[in-house]
Design a protein around this motif. Structure first.
Motif, short mmCIF file in Angstrom:
data_model
loop_
_atom_site.label_atom_id
_atom_site.label_comp_id
_atom_site.label_asym_id
_atom_site.label_seq_id
_atom_site.Cartn_x
_atom_site.Cartn_y
_atom_site.Cartn_z
N GLY A 191 17.25 45.08 48.46
CA GLY A 191 17.99 44.50 49.58
C GLY A 191 17.32 43.23 50.06
N GLU A 192 16.00 43.22 50.00
CA GLU A 192 15.25 42.08 50.48
C GLU A 192 15.38 40.89 49.53
OE1 GLU A 192 10.97 42.30 52.12
OE2 GLU A 192 12.70 42.44 53.42
N LEU A 193 15.48 41.20 48.24
CA LEU A 193 15.59 40.13 47.26
C LEU A 193 16.95 39.45 47.35
CD1 LEU A 193 14.27 42.06 44.12
CD2 LEU A 193 13.07 40.27 45.37
N ALA A 194 17.94 40.17 47.84
CA ALA A 194 19.27 39.68 47.58
C ALA A 194 20.30 40.10 48.61
CB ALA A 194 19.72 40.24 46.24
N ALA A 195 20.28 39.54 49.77
CA ALA A 195 21.37 39.82 50.70
C ALA A 195 22.57 39.02 50.24
CB ALA A 195 20.97 39.42 52.10
N SER A 252 15.36 53.89 48.11
CA SER A 252 16.28 52.80 47.81
C SER A 252 17.29 52.70 48.94
CB SER A 252 16.93 53.14 46.48
OG SER A 252 18.15 52.53 46.34
N GLY A 253 17.44 51.50 49.50
CA GLY A 253 18.38 51.32 50.59
C GLY A 253 18.02 50.09 51.39
N PRO A 254 18.47 50.01 52.66
CA PRO A 254 18.15 48.82 53.47
C PRO A 254 16.62 48.68 53.60
CG PRO A 254 19.72 50.27 54.60
CD PRO A 254 19.26 51.00 53.38
N PRO A 255 16.12 47.43 53.56
CA PRO A 255 14.66 47.23 53.61
C PRO A 255 13.99 47.97 54.77
CG PRO A 255 15.75 45.17 53.11
CD PRO A 255 16.84 46.17 53.37
N ALA A 263 6.92 65.78 37.24
CA ALA A 263 6.55 65.90 38.65
C ALA A 263 7.79 66.17 39.49
CB ALA A 263 5.89 64.60 39.12
N ASP A 264 7.61 66.89 40.60
CA ASP A 264 8.72 67.10 41.53
C ASP A 264 9.07 65.76 42.16
OD1 ASP A 264 8.72 69.78 41.00
OD2 ASP A 264 7.43 70.29 42.70
N LEU A 265 10.37 65.54 42.35
CA LEU A 265 10.82 64.23 42.84
C LEU A 265 11.42 64.36 44.24
CD1 LEU A 265 13.03 62.19 40.33
CD2 LEU A 265 10.90 61.51 41.42
N LEU A 266 11.11 63.37 45.07
CA LEU A 266 11.75 63.27 46.38
C LEU A 266 12.44 61.91 46.43
CD1 LEU A 266 12.22 63.95 49.38
CD2 LEU A 266 9.96 62.99 49.86
N CYS A 267 13.76 61.91 46.68
CA CYS A 267 14.50 60.65 46.65
C CYS A 267 15.11 60.38 48.03
CB CYS A 267 15.66 60.72 45.65
SG CYS A 267 15.18 61.31 44.03
N LEU A 268 14.90 59.17 48.52
CA LEU A 268 15.52 58.74 49.78
C LEU A 268 16.49 57.62 49.45
CD1 LEU A 268 12.86 60.10 50.80
CD2 LEU A 268 12.85 58.41 52.63
N ALA A 269 17.78 57.85 49.75
CA ALA A 269 18.79 56.84 49.43
C ALA A 269 19.60 56.53 50.67
CB ALA A 269 19.71 57.36 48.33
N GLY A 270 19.69 55.25 51.05
CA GLY A 270 20.50 54.86 52.21
C GLY A 270 21.66 54.00 51.76
N GLY A 271 22.89 54.39 52.10
CA GLY A 271 24.07 53.59 51.77
C GLY A 271 24.20 53.40 50.26
N THR A 272 24.45 52.14 49.86
CA THR A 272 24.61 51.88 48.41
C THR A 272 23.28 52.03 47.67
OG1 THR A 272 24.36 49.54 48.87
CG2 THR A 272 26.60 50.34 48.54
N GLY A 273 22.20 52.24 48.42
CA GLY A 273 20.91 52.57 47.79
C GLY A 273 21.00 53.86 46.97
N ILE A 274 22.12 54.57 47.07
CA ILE A 274 22.29 55.78 46.27
C ILE A 274 22.43 55.43 44.78
CG2 ILE A 274 24.83 55.89 46.42
CD1 ILE A 274 22.38 58.89 46.57
N ALA A 275 22.80 54.18 44.47
CA ALA A 275 23.10 53.83 43.07
C ALA A 275 21.94 54.15 42.11
CB ALA A 275 23.52 52.37 42.96
#
Ligand code: NAI
Length: 372
Positions: free
Chosen positions: A367-371, A338-341, A241-253
């Motif tokens: 992010g929500e599980l673990a600030a 993936s990124g800030p909640p 499937a074609d993928l769309l990725c949204l990454a904010g800050g360290t959410g890029i990992a």
């Protein structure tokens, strides 16, 4: 379920007091479990209640709940949790809820809670016992590389002491030697590698004990502890499937890990689009690496998005979710976020409005599980 929800609604506004009462009962009557918890209990407190809320809400989706509880059960092995610890916890929980649910508490509600707790603990215990047959309760990982990428972001590579299995998109919990029994979640930043090394991106956040220790103190030779891999933000590349990725800050990992995995599978006629957001250009610390990959793989597009500065060449500006909403169409895509909640939540809203069905949208809200 109605009884559970109704009593939770009453307890929720006084969750702090209910949770404090729960721990007071637990440590008073079962002092032997105190050593399983961190010295300072502040974060632990709202974790428990959040986990309960999630379990109560999750009853609508029993498959997802079972998966999540299985992960929790396996993860609890790292604290030294034993099967015998579950009944006293259940007992203290019921007593604490009874005290704070006030007029909403009656014999039927108590029975409903005892049933739910039995169900939850049985799933967790079974998952833990099954995992005990094949894997250790935790892994030790020696830091072998520590690179500062920005003022407060470090990329840390560790060598686990035993084979460690995970999938791109997943995360694990980490404990540092400086804050015993304080665990935080971090996503794996690469696809599984032949050399078995694991890489994490860590941003030092204000008052974040673990993140500050990892960024400012950790060095090669230090030994961390790792819990098992968890999380459902994985992609079945075979489906193409074609993928769309949204990454904010360290959410890029984890997005970087998924992109690497996609590279291993080859393009196969599908496209992968990554929107990578940060406040300032200096914080797009993975951009060069991603652009290199995009230059080699025409099916991969990487779009940097800056939210904290004016227009710049080759960069989109605005909050990441809204910028993604300006592009499209996204209807046929698998989406991962993936990124800030707050970003993840708004991103999900934008994608739903753009016609992406909910079952094709994946995120873990780490992010929500673990600030910290
Ligand atoms: N698997 C996952 O979900 C992972 C989550 N994280 C989480 O990602 C976060 C990263 O933090 P930072 O690097 O400080 O990112 P940040 O706070 O600098 O934000 C990065 C970008 O996200 C977007 N954003 C931020 N707040 C937003 C909001 N309220 N509404 C809409 N968009 C918003 C903006 O485009 C911003 O430029 C941490 O909370 C971390 O725990 C990190 C790694 C993996």
């Amino acid at each position: 379920m109605e009884l559970i929800r109704a009593s939770l609604a009453v307890v929720e506004p006084v969750a702090d007091r209910a949770t404090a009462h729960f721990y007071a009962l637990l440590f008073l009557h079962h002092p032997e479990v105190r050593s399983l918890f961190p010295a300072a209990m502040d974060v632990q407190r709202d974790r428990l209640f959040r986990a309960l809320l999630a379990a109560a809400r999750g009853a609508e989706d029993p498959v997802a709940l079972r998966t999540r509880l299985g992960e929790l059960g396996r993860g609890h092995r790292r604290y030294g949790t034993l099967t015998g610890h579950y009944p006293p916890v259940g007992e203290c929980l019921v007593q604490a809820l009874a005290r704070y649910a006030g007029a909403r508490w009656d014999a039927d509600t108590e029975l409903a809670w005892r049933r739910v707790y039995r169900l939850i603990s049985t799933i967790m215990i079974e998952a833990a016992e099954e995992a005990a047959r094949t894997s250790p309760p935790w892994w030790q990982g020696e830091v072998v590389r520590h690179e500062r990428r920005t003022r407060d972001v470090a990329v840390i590579t560790v060598r686990p002491d035993q084979a460690y299995r995970y999938r791109a998109g997943q995360y694990c919990s980490l404990e540092t030697p400086w804050w015993p029994r304080v665990w935080r979640h971090y996503s794996f930043a690469t696809a599984p590698r032949p050399d078995g090394l694991l890489t994490f991106h860590v941003k030092a956040v204000p008052a974040g004990w673990v993140s500050n220790a990892l960024v400012h103190r950790a060095a090669p030779g230090d030994v961390l502890r790792l819990g098992p891999a968890a999380g459902a933000m994985t992609v079945d590349h075979a489906l193409g499937a074609d993928l769309l990725c949204l990454a904010g800050g360290t959410g890029i990992a984890p997005i970087r890990a998924l992109v690497e995995e996609a590279v291993e599978y080859g393009g196969r006629g599908r496209s992968v689009e990554v929107f990578y957001g940060a406040r300032g250009a200096a914080e797009l610390y993975e951009l060069d690496g991603l652009r290199e990959l995009a230059a080699r793989h025409p099916w991969l597009a990487v779009r940097p998005v800056l939210s904290g500065s004016g227009p710049a060449e080759g960069v989109l500006t605005g909050e990441l979710p809204e910028v993604v909403g300006r592009f499209g169409p996204w209807t046929g895509r698998e989406a991962v976020l993936s990124g800030p909640p707050a970003m993840v939540r708004r991103g999900v809203g934008v994608l739903l409005r753009a016609g992406v069905p909910a079952e094709r949208i994946r995120h873990d809200l780490v992010g929500e599980l673990a600030a910290g």
